[in-house]
Scaffold this active site. Structure first.
Site, PDB file in Angstrom:
ATOM      1  N   SER A 108      16.471 -14.320  -2.821  1.00 55.69           N
ATOM      2  CA  SER A 108      15.028 -14.236  -2.668  1.00 55.69           C
ATOM      3  C   SER A 108      14.742 -14.365  -1.041  1.00 55.69           C
ATOM      4  CB  SER A 108      14.261 -15.312  -3.125  1.00 55.69           C
ATOM      5  OG  SER A 108      12.890 -15.629  -2.823  1.00 55.69           O
ATOM      6  N   SER A 109      13.654 -14.074  -0.523  1.00 60.53           N
ATOM      7  CA  SER A 109      13.053 -14.383   0.867  1.00 60.53           C
ATOM      8  C   SER A 109      13.106 -15.749   1.352  1.00 60.53           C
ATOM      9  CB  SER A 109      11.981 -13.537   1.195  1.00 60.53           C
ATOM     10  OG  SER A 109      10.907 -13.795   0.344  1.00 60.53           O
ATOM     11  N   CYS A 110      12.865 -16.423   0.293  1.00 61.16           N
ATOM     12  CA  CYS A 110      12.579 -17.952   0.491  1.00 61.16           C
ATOM     13  C   CYS A 110      14.081 -18.785   0.907  1.00 61.16           C
ATOM     14  CB  CYS A 110      11.914 -18.660  -0.760  1.00 61.16           C
ATOM     15  SG  CYS A 110      13.099 -18.852  -2.157  1.00 61.16           S
ATOM     16  N   TYR A 137      14.872 -24.089  -5.151  1.00 57.72           N
ATOM     17  CA  TYR A 137      15.067 -22.914  -5.681  1.00 57.72           C
ATOM     18  C   TYR A 137      15.913 -22.148  -4.588  1.00 57.72           C
ATOM     19  CZ  TYR A 137      13.780 -18.008  -6.595  1.00 57.72           C
ATOM     20  OH  TYR A 137      13.558 -16.501  -7.127  1.00 57.72           O
ATOM     21  N   LYS A 141      19.530 -20.187  -4.467  1.00 58.70           N
ATOM     22  CA  LYS A 141      19.839 -18.874  -4.151  1.00 58.70           C
ATOM     23  C   LYS A 141      20.728 -18.804  -2.996  1.00 58.70           C
ATOM     24  CE  LYS A 141      17.097 -16.766  -6.986  1.00 58.70           C
ATOM     25  NZ  LYS A 141      17.828 -15.915  -7.974  1.00 58.70           N
ATOM     26  N   HIS A 180       3.316 -15.751  -9.995  1.00 57.81           N
ATOM     27  CA  HIS A 180       3.334 -15.457  -8.113  1.00 57.81           C
ATOM     28  C   HIS A 180       1.966 -14.887  -8.290  1.00 57.81           C
ATOM     29  CE1 HIS A 180       7.622 -14.874  -8.602  1.00 57.81           C
ATOM     30  NE2 HIS A 180       7.659 -15.768  -7.425  1.00 57.81           N
TER      31      HIS A 180
HETATM   32  N1  LIG Z   1       9.518 -11.814  -9.141  1.00 54.72           N
HETATM   33  C1  LIG Z   1       9.610 -12.223  -7.749  1.00 54.72           C
HETATM   34  O1  LIG Z   1       8.527 -12.005  -7.199  1.00 54.72           O
HETATM   35  C2  LIG Z   1      10.836 -11.948  -7.023  1.00 54.72           C
HETATM   36  C3  LIG Z   1      11.945 -12.242  -7.782  1.00 54.72           C
HETATM   37  N2  LIG Z   1      13.324 -12.606  -7.418  1.00 54.72           N
HETATM   38  C4  LIG Z   1      14.464 -12.537  -7.956  1.00 54.72           C
HETATM   39  O2  LIG Z   1      14.659 -11.544  -8.773  1.00 54.72           O
HETATM   40  C5  LIG Z   1      15.301 -11.974  -9.874  1.00 54.72           C
HETATM   41  C6  LIG Z   1      14.420 -11.459 -11.279  1.00 54.72           C
HETATM   42  O3  LIG Z   1      13.325 -11.998 -11.345  1.00 54.72           O
HETATM   43  P1  LIG Z   1      12.112 -11.486 -12.339  1.00 54.72           P
HETATM   44  O4  LIG Z   1      12.624 -10.507 -13.081  1.00 54.72           O
HETATM   45  O5  LIG Z   1      10.819 -11.615 -11.469  1.00 54.72           O
HETATM   46  O6  LIG Z   1      12.060 -12.962 -13.242  1.00 54.72           O
HETATM   47  P2  LIG Z   1      11.559 -13.077 -14.835  1.00 54.72           P
HETATM   48  O7  LIG Z   1      10.984 -14.439 -14.974  1.00 54.72           O
HETATM   49  O8  LIG Z   1      10.751 -11.821 -15.153  1.00 54.72           O
HETATM   50  O9  LIG Z   1      12.787 -12.582 -15.662  1.00 54.72           O
HETATM   51  C7  LIG Z   1      14.104 -13.564 -15.517  1.00 54.72           C
HETATM   52  C8  LIG Z   1      14.857 -13.181 -16.741  1.00 54.72           C
HETATM   53  O10 LIG Z   1      16.003 -14.117 -16.666  1.00 54.72           O
HETATM   54  C9  LIG Z   1      16.575 -14.559 -18.111  1.00 54.72           C
HETATM   55  N3  LIG Z   1      16.725 -16.143 -17.917  1.00 54.72           N
HETATM   56  C10 LIG Z   1      16.364 -17.069 -17.493  1.00 54.72           C
HETATM   57  N4  LIG Z   1      17.221 -18.042 -17.651  1.00 54.72           N
HETATM   58  C11 LIG Z   1      18.073 -17.769 -18.482  1.00 54.72           C
HETATM   59  C12 LIG Z   1      19.279 -18.403 -19.076  1.00 54.72           C
HETATM   60  N5  LIG Z   1      19.387 -19.682 -18.996  1.00 54.72           N
HETATM   61  N6  LIG Z   1      20.155 -17.470 -19.773  1.00 54.72           N
HETATM   62  C13 LIG Z   1      19.934 -16.074 -20.016  1.00 54.72           C
HETATM   63  N7  LIG Z   1      18.836 -15.641 -19.307  1.00 54.72           N
HETATM   64  C14 LIG Z   1      17.958 -16.264 -18.788  1.00 54.72           C
HETATM   65  C15 LIG Z   1      15.233 -14.539 -18.918  1.00 54.72           C
HETATM   66  O11 LIG Z   1      15.629 -14.064 -20.144  1.00 54.72           O
HETATM   67  P3  LIG Z   1      14.941 -13.925 -21.555  1.00 54.72           P
HETATM   68  O12 LIG Z   1      13.718 -12.978 -21.272  1.00 54.72           O
HETATM   69  O13 LIG Z   1      15.899 -13.324 -22.625  1.00 54.72           O
HETATM   70  O14 LIG Z   1      14.527 -15.268 -21.908  1.00 54.72           O
HETATM   71  C16 LIG Z   1      14.250 -13.480 -18.166  1.00 54.72           C
HETATM   72  O15 LIG Z   1      13.976 -12.417 -18.811  1.00 54.72           O
HETATM   73  C17 LIG Z   1      15.509 -13.501  -9.840  1.00 54.72           C
HETATM   74  O16 LIG Z   1      16.954 -13.786  -9.476  1.00 54.72           O
HETATM   75  C18 LIG Z   1      14.573 -13.866  -9.004  1.00 54.72           C
HETATM   76  O17 LIG Z   1      14.855 -15.215  -8.237  1.00 54.72           O
HETATM   77  C19 LIG Z   1      13.275 -12.328  -5.981  1.00 54.72           C
HETATM   78  C20 LIG Z   1      12.268 -12.639  -5.064  1.00 54.72           C
HETATM   79  C21 LIG Z   1      11.044 -12.391  -5.766  1.00 54.72           C
HETATM   80  C1  LIG Z   2       8.826 -14.842  -4.116  1.00 58.60           C
HETATM   81  C2  LIG Z   2       8.621 -16.201  -3.967  1.00 58.60           C
HETATM   82  O1  LIG Z   2       7.547 -17.137  -4.526  1.00 58.60           O
HETATM   83  C3  LIG Z   2       7.258 -18.326  -4.201  1.00 58.60           C
HETATM   84  O2  LIG Z   2       6.528 -18.316  -3.019  1.00 58.60           O
HETATM   85  P1  LIG Z   2       5.523 -17.847  -2.401  1.00 58.60           P
HETATM   86  O3  LIG Z   2       5.420 -16.787  -1.795  1.00 58.60           O
HETATM   87  O4  LIG Z   2       4.599 -19.028  -1.598  1.00 58.60           O
HETATM   88  O5  LIG Z   2       4.480 -17.494  -3.903  1.00 58.60           O
HETATM   89  P2  LIG Z   2       3.058 -17.336  -4.439  1.00 58.60           P
HETATM   90  O6  LIG Z   2       2.982 -15.949  -4.813  1.00 58.60           O
HETATM   91  O7  LIG Z   2       3.166 -18.078  -5.637  1.00 58.60           O
HETATM   92  O8  LIG Z   2       2.093 -17.683  -3.446  1.00 58.60           O
HETATM   93  C4  LIG Z   2       1.650 -16.772  -2.460  1.00 58.60           C
HETATM   94  C5  LIG Z   2       0.577 -17.414  -1.715  1.00 58.60           C
HETATM   95  O9  LIG Z   2      -0.590 -16.951  -2.508  1.00 58.60           O
HETATM   96  C6  LIG Z   2      -1.610 -18.099  -2.715  1.00 58.60           C
HETATM   97  N1  LIG Z   2      -2.207 -17.927  -3.765  1.00 58.60           N
HETATM   98  C7  LIG Z   2      -3.386 -17.832  -3.694  1.00 58.60           C
HETATM   99  N2  LIG Z   2      -3.965 -17.807  -5.234  1.00 58.60           N
HETATM  100  C8  LIG Z   2      -2.960 -17.897  -5.732  1.00 58.60           C
HETATM  101  C9  LIG Z   2      -2.632 -17.897  -7.356  1.00 58.60           C
HETATM  102  O10 LIG Z   2      -3.813 -17.839  -8.152  1.00 58.60           O
HETATM  103  N3  LIG Z   2      -1.506 -18.224  -7.714  1.00 58.60           N
HETATM  104  C10 LIG Z   2      -0.547 -18.135  -6.684  1.00 58.60           C
HETATM  105  N4  LIG Z   2       0.898 -18.389  -7.297  1.00 58.60           N
HETATM  106  N5  LIG Z   2      -0.473 -18.078  -5.539  1.00 58.60           N
HETATM  107  C11 LIG Z   2      -1.806 -18.010  -5.149  1.00 58.60           C
HETATM  108  C12 LIG Z   2      -0.524 -19.334  -2.579  1.00 58.60           C
HETATM  109  O11 LIG Z   2      -1.083 -20.431  -2.324  1.00 58.60           O
HETATM  110  C13 LIG Z   2       0.377 -19.084  -1.462  1.00 58.60           C
HETATM  111  O12 LIG Z   2      -0.036 -19.313  -0.318  1.00 58.60           O
HETATM  112  C14 LIG Z   2       8.460 -19.182  -3.981  1.00 58.60           C
HETATM  113  O13 LIG Z   2       8.079 -20.254  -4.565  1.00 58.60           O
HETATM  114  C15 LIG Z   2       9.774 -18.546  -4.523  1.00 58.60           C
HETATM  115  O14 LIG Z   2       9.624 -18.433  -5.892  1.00 58.60           O
HETATM  116  C16 LIG Z   2       9.827 -17.046  -4.067  1.00 58.60           C
HETATM  117  O15 LIG Z   2      10.947 -16.867  -3.783  1.00 58.60           O
END
Ligand SMILES: NC(=O)C1=CN([C@@H]2O[C@H](COP(=O)(O)OP(=O)(O)OC[C@H]3O[C@@H](n4cnc5c(N)ncnc54)[C@H](OP(=O)(O)O)[C@@H]3O)[C@@H](O)[C@H]2O)C=CC1
Ligand SMILES: C[C@H]1O[C@H](OP(=O)(O)OP(=O)(O)OC[C@H]2O[C@@H](n3cnc4c(=O)[nH]c(N)nc43)[C@H](O)[C@@H]2O)[C@@H](O)[C@@H](O)C1=O
Length: 322
Positions: A108-110, A137, A141, A180
């Site tokens: 992740s970008s974090c 987190y 990562k 998010h």
């Molecule tokens: N969403 C975003 O904005 C971002 C995501 N990422 C990264 O991308 C990847 C995918 O994220 P995303 O698709 O959004 O996440 P989701 O939450 O949509 O999906 C995550 C999946 O992981 C599976 N999982 C979680 N815990 C377990 C476990 N203990 N055993 C087996 N499977 C598990 C779940 O499976 P099940 O459904 O079967 O429970 C779930 O479907 C991650 O590595 C995340 O960190 C990075 C940057 C941004």
């Molecule tokens: C992908 C990235 O996602 C996470 O980081 P983040 O970018 O800060 O994530 P975010 O999408 O939740 O928020 C982005 C911004 O948006 C604002 N904001 C406004 N209103 C809402 C709102 O209603 N919900 C949320 N969630 N945020 C809100 C919020 O306050 C913040 O300023 C990491 O923890 C980490 O998991 C990671 O890798």
């Protein structure tokens, strides 16, 4: 080619699986292996060892993780660090033990420091303190990157890491608190537009800037990086720096995003701020030059991706999780 897609029910794993299934339907010789978390808990070392030993995949795509937005990261830090470390250690080590030569994992970008120079290039890793709301987190990562690097160095395997920016699209998590920002705002503005509410509150100041990449672009980038020839990959990744940024190279303020979501959902009232909620990192724009040099660029503009994601939300509002 037997490929294990870990996390296939999630947003990213689902998009990757759809692409692989399309390739298989087009005639590619692929065997796709999936397990839900209830069938295979990736935090269990013994379960992952037995699974890898019996399935012996050729390739592993690790898209399973404990994932959430700023509030979830801040509220459940123990689960975010523990589960992600365990999943990475188990999947990467047991894949190696079962003879898997090729693996791709998602970070992740974090991972980059809170005050990293913008746009953030891959070599900004470990140059400064992390953003406190998601440090646990991010540490997990970073450990994932270092696991892959270390197994590559010591055992000569080919384990690659991609670092996505903030993602969105079909299959996203629309939970009101734990998601998010983009899916959270789609849901909140949609519900306000339906109810005729005059005001919608967004968290924080609205000034932080974020870069949003559609999950179909992310899935394509993941398979692109995984499929790159070793020479092309090596030419673009310095020794000891085995991760690659994936993004659009363009960012928007959260207030701009809220205005776009208001337009898409038909909300015409006021947008206000909730300063009691954290802003998090003020800016985290990716430098995506390295991936561009390798030949890949994002294709889906935010306006288009937002509109199609909203259509997906409307079609699935009864059945989506949360
Ligand atoms: N969403 C975003 O904005 C971002 C995501 N990422 C990264 O991308 C990847 C995918 O994220 P995303 O698709 O959004 O996440 P989701 O939450 O949509 O999906 C995550 C999946 O992981 C599976 N999982 C979680 N815990 C377990 C476990 N203990 N055993 C087996 N499977 C598990 C779940 O499976 P099940 O459904 O079967 O429970 C779930 O479907 C991650 O590595 C995340 O960190 C990075 C940057 C941004
Ligand atoms: C992908 C990235 O996602 C996470 O980081 P983040 O970018 O800060 O994530 P975010 O999408 O939740 O928020 C982005 C911004 O948006 C604002 N904001 C406004 N209103 C809402 C709102 O209603 N919900 C949320 N969630 N945020 C809100 C919020 O306050 C913040 O300023 C990491 O923890 C980490 O998991 C990671 O890798």
């Amino acid at each position: 080619m037997k490929i294990f897609v870990a996390g296939h029910r999630g947003m990213v794993g689902g998009a990757i699986l759809r692409r692989l299934e399309a390739r298989k339907a087009a005639g590619e010789d692929l065997e796709l292996v999936t397990r839900t978390s209830s069938e295979l808990d990736l935090t269990s070392q013994a379960a992952v060892r037995d699974f890898m030993a019996s399935e012996k995949p050729d390739q592993v795509i690790l898209a399973a993780a404990r994932v959430g937005g700023i509030h979830a990261n801040n509220t459940y830090p123990a689960q975010f660090i523990y589960e992600n470390l365990m999943i990475e250690c188990n999947v990467i080590h047991q894949a190696f033990a079962a003879g898997v030569k090729s693996l791709l994992q998602l970070g992740s970008s974090c991972i980059y420091p809170k005050e990293a120079p913008q746009p953030m290039a891959e070599d900004a890793l470990l140059t400064g303190p992390l953003e406190p709301t998601n440090e646990p987190y991010a540490i997990a990562k970073i450990a994932g990157i270092k696991l892959c690097e270390s197994y590559n160095r010591q055992y000569g395997v080919d384990y690659r890491s991609v670092m996505p920016t903030n993602l969105y699209g079909p299959g996203d998590n629309f939970h009101p608190e734990n998601s998010h920002v983009l899916p959270a705002l789609i849901r909140r503005f949609h519900e306000a537009a339906q109810a005729g509410t005059e005001e919608v509150m967004i968290w924080g100041s609205g000034r932080p800037r974020r870069e949003f990449l559609h999950v179909d672009d992310m899935a394509e980038a993941s398979l692109y990086v995984l499929g790159l020839d070793r020479e092309i990959y090596d030419a673009n990744t310095e020794p000891m720096l085995s991760h690659i940024n994936v993004g659009t190279g363009v960012d928007h303020s959260i207030m701009e995003l809220a205005q776009m979501v208001a337009k898409v959902t038909g909300f015409e009232g006021r947008i206000t701020n909730d300063p009691s909620k954290p802003d998090g990192t003020m800016r985290k724009l990716m430098n995506v030059d390295r991936l561009a040099d390798m030949g890949w660029k994002a294709a889906i503009p935010l306006e288009e991706g937002l509109a199609s994601t909203y259509r997906w939300y409307l079609d699935n509002v009864e059945s989506i999780r949360a």
